[in-house]
Design an enzyme around this catalytic site. Sequence first.
Site, PDB file in Angstrom:
ATOM      1  N   SER A 205      -3.533   4.249   7.597  1.00  0.00           N
ATOM      2  CA  SER A 205      -4.144   2.924   7.687  1.00  0.00           C
ATOM      3  C   SER A 205      -3.037   1.904   7.889  1.00  0.00           C
ATOM      4  CB  SER A 205      -4.911   2.601   6.406  1.00  0.00           C
ATOM      5  OG  SER A 205      -5.285   1.240   6.356  1.00  0.00           O
TER       6      SER A 205
ATOM      7  N   TYR B  49      -4.467   2.190  -2.708  1.00  0.00           N
ATOM      8  CA  TYR B  49      -4.769   2.521  -1.309  1.00  0.00           C
ATOM      9  C   TYR B  49      -3.518   2.401  -0.451  1.00  0.00           C
ATOM     10  CZ  TYR B  49      -7.576   2.756   2.971  1.00  0.00           C
ATOM     11  OH  TYR B  49      -8.132   3.134   4.161  1.00  0.00           O
TER      12      TYR B  49
END
Length: 292
Positions: A149, A162
Site C-alpha cells: 500500500s 497498517y
Amino acid sequence: MSFRPRRSYRARAVVTGAGSGIGRAFAVEIAARGGQVICADIDEARADETVALIEAEYPGAAYAFRCDVARREDVQILAHFAETIFERPITLLINNAGVGIGGKHVGEIGFADWEWALGINLWGVVHGCEVFAPQLRAARRGGIINVASAAGFAAAPSMAVYNTSKAAVMSLSETMAAELSGTGVAVTVLCPTFVKTNVARDGRITQQSMRLAETLMRWTGSSPTQVARTTLDAHDRGQLYVLPQLDAHIVWRLKRYFPAQYTYALGLLDRLLPQEDSTPSDRATVPDKTGV
C-alpha cells in the site's frame, strides 16, 4: 529487441484474499488471460462467489480454497492443493490478503490488534513467499506479486499498525527482487492509495476513520479491475514498484525530497483533526476478513 516473458498470461496462479476487491479482480483478469487460478480466501463463500463469476465466462479456470494466511499450516496445505490441481508447480503467486486497521495512536492500539493485523498483512505474505518461492526458483520462471500500500511509505498518523505491515511487505519484496534477480522469477510490489474494496468495512477501524476512508474510496478510489490489469502488465515488464494512482506518486516524491517538511505537515494535520475516543467501544463492530 529483448524478449520479455508475459508471466500473467496462461499462468497457473494462486491469489490470496480472492473473495473480493483487488484479489477478485486479479483472479478474474488471470482467467481472462488464459490462465488457471486458485481463489484462496478465509471466507469460503466469498471464494466460491469469485469462482462462480469466473466459471461463467471461463469454464474450468478457477478453484476455490479456504485459507487463513495467518496460519502457516493453511498456506502449506494451499501449496499442496495447488500442485495437486495443476499437476505442476504454480507460475504466479499473488499475496493479496489483508485487513485494514486504524484510528488510534501508538500506545492506544493494544497488542492484540498489532498481533491480529501483522498476522495477516505481514505474516500472510511471509508464509506465501516462504512456501512458494522455492518452487518458483526451482522452475526458474514465474513471478510473485505482493500487495502492499502507499501507506507503506506515506506514514500517516493513527495508522501505525497498517503502515508498519505494508512497509515490511515493501522491504520483503525489494529483498526478494534482489535475491531472485537472474533466476527468471520476477517480483512486483503493488502500492495503491484508495481502491474500492472491503478493506475499511472488514477491518478494525474506528468509526470516524472508517467513515473518512469510505468517503475517500467512494470519491477518489480506483477500480480494482483497473488496478489489477495495470499491475499484471507492469509485472510482465519486470517492474518492481507499481503505484497505480497519481496521488501515490505525489506522496512518494514529497516524502523523499522533503522528508522533514513532510513529517511536520502530517503531524500538524493530525493535531488539527478532531480526535476520537480511544475506548474499545469506538471500534467498528465488523467481522475479521482477509478478502481485500
